[in-house]
Design an enzyme around this catalytic site. Structure first.
Site, PDB file in Angstrom:
ATOM      1  NE  ARG A 106       0.736  -6.474  10.135  1.00 32.11           N
ATOM      2  CZ  ARG A 106       0.001  -7.474   9.639  1.00 32.11           C
ATOM      3  NH1 ARG A 106      -0.801  -7.272   8.620  1.00 32.11           N
ATOM      4  NH2 ARG A 106       0.062  -8.669  10.183  1.00 32.11           N
ATOM      5  CE1 TYR A 128      -3.589  -2.485  -0.253  1.00 30.28           C
ATOM      6  CE2 TYR A 128      -2.696  -3.441   1.759  1.00 30.28           C
ATOM      7  CZ  TYR A 128      -3.547  -3.517   0.670  1.00 30.28           C
ATOM      8  OH  TYR A 128      -4.340  -4.620   0.486  1.00 30.28           O
TER       9      TYR A 128
END
Length: 365
Positions: free
Chosen positions: A233, A186
């Site tokens: 993350r 992403y």
């Protein structure tokens, strides 16, 4: 023997009852229109409040940050109110919950972004990547992602501000903190990984430049809500959604060192978890442990035994169990007592209502 998994641990100001993490898992059940968290999501998360830490499913920070139909946002008042139902339900069961903040970048299609062209580090289309759309006209289904527009400096500043505001919105919604989604191909990953970033300005080229956007986003969120409420993350070795880095050990060891300078409360590393996937190199785990002094969470293909080994090795502080949490709302209790685990139904993972979300029972002796 699972003693290590059930040792308490301090995460910032939060005293966690065990070292079991429910990691972020997209379930695509937000109320439409509006992409709002709702009552069935509140029940789902509260059923799993036995985890030491729950991280919410990916939650888009803006309309342009959305990659898939039916995923929840955290940028409108209605979305904040929807998430407040969830956090209230989790806190009522004694749980601690962070919101995963998500901007998908190029992993989208204009049907999911109100007709606006997706944005990315570079104008590079992700190869062989599809997203789920619901444009209200044809039947919902999968389509190829769009070719993105390369972000300008103004775009970069705007998205940093969206992340900062989303962190504030998460605290308003009752979350205990946030996890920045910088993994799995992403937007932030599209800046970090060399094969997704062909910029020639201060955000491209060298590892230091490719990590700049990550650092600026983290700095803005830490300034807004405090480092003790910000986790990140990373997915160093996955090729999900078409992002690949040429030197992942070097790049992500540098990322760990950068995050250490911002004092983020944890780094959450998503390991590759498909069948026959390679193990994460031991050298990398040792590098990260040396470079970063906060809480380290690992997730991916862990069972109780592997999780226990990882904790005892000293290379991990907490362990995420993904799919097992889908079908075992009482997963910590099952692990503790050696009860058998139920299998999830793949066809009810995404979309729908209660079926496959809140109807998995706790273990009955």
């Amino acid at each position: 023997m699972t003693d290590s998994l059930f040792q308490p641990i301090q995460l910032g100001k939060f005293s966690l009852k065990n070292r079991i993490v429910m990691p972020p898992m997209t379930r695509s059940r937000a109320t439409q229109p509006g992409n709002e968290a709702n009552d069935i999501m509140a029940e789902y998360y509260s059923q799993r409040a036995g985890a030491g830490l729950i991280v919410s499913e990916g939650t888009q920070i803006s309309a342009l940050g959305q990659g898939y139909a039916w995923t929840p946002g955290i940028y409108s008042e209605e979305q904040i109110a929807g998430w407040k139902k969830v956090t209230d339900a989790v806190h009522a069961k004694g749980g601690v919950m962070f919101a995963q903040l998500w901007h998908v970048g190029r992993v989208s299609h204009s049907d999911n972004t109100g007709g606006v062209q997706p944005i990315s580090s570079s104008a590079l289309k992700a190869d062989n990547v599809k997203v789920f759309v619901d444009n209200g006209v044809g039947a919902p289904g999968f389509v190829d992602v769009a070719t993105p527009r390369q972000m300008t400096k103004a775009d970069i500043n705007n998205v940093i501000e969206e992340y900062r505001q989303a962190a504030l919105n998460a605290i308003e919604a009752g979350f205990d903190g946030i996890e920045l989604h910088a993994a799995n191909g992403y937007l932030i990953n599209q800046f970090i990984d060399s094969n997704a970033n062909n910029r020639t300005d201060e955000y491209g080229g060298s590892i230091e430049n490719r990590l700049r956007f990550l650092g600026e986003v983290v700095a803005a969120m830490v300034e807004a809500i405090g480092a003790g409420r910000v986790g990140v993350r990373l997915a160093p070795f996955t090729s999900l959604n078409g992002t690949v880095d040429e030197t992942p050990v070097e790049t992500y060891s540098a990322a760990a060192a950068l995050l250490n300078t911002h004092n983020v409360v944890y780094i959450h590393i998503a390991e590759v978890d498909w069948d026959d996937a390679p193990e994460t190199p031991l050298l990398f785990k040792e590098n990260v442990r040396a470079a970063y002094h906060g809480i380290l969470i690992y997730a991916g293909r862990y069972d109780a035994e592997k999780g226990e080994q990882a904790l005892r090795s000293g290379l991990a502080d907490m362990i995420g169990f993904g799919r097992p949490f889908v079908s075992n709302p009482d997963l910590p209790n099952r692990i503790k007592h050696g009860y058998p685990l139920a299998n999830h139904h793949p066809d009810t993972l995404f979309g729908g209502t209660e079926k496959g979300l809140t109807d998995y029972p706790e273990y009955d002796q």
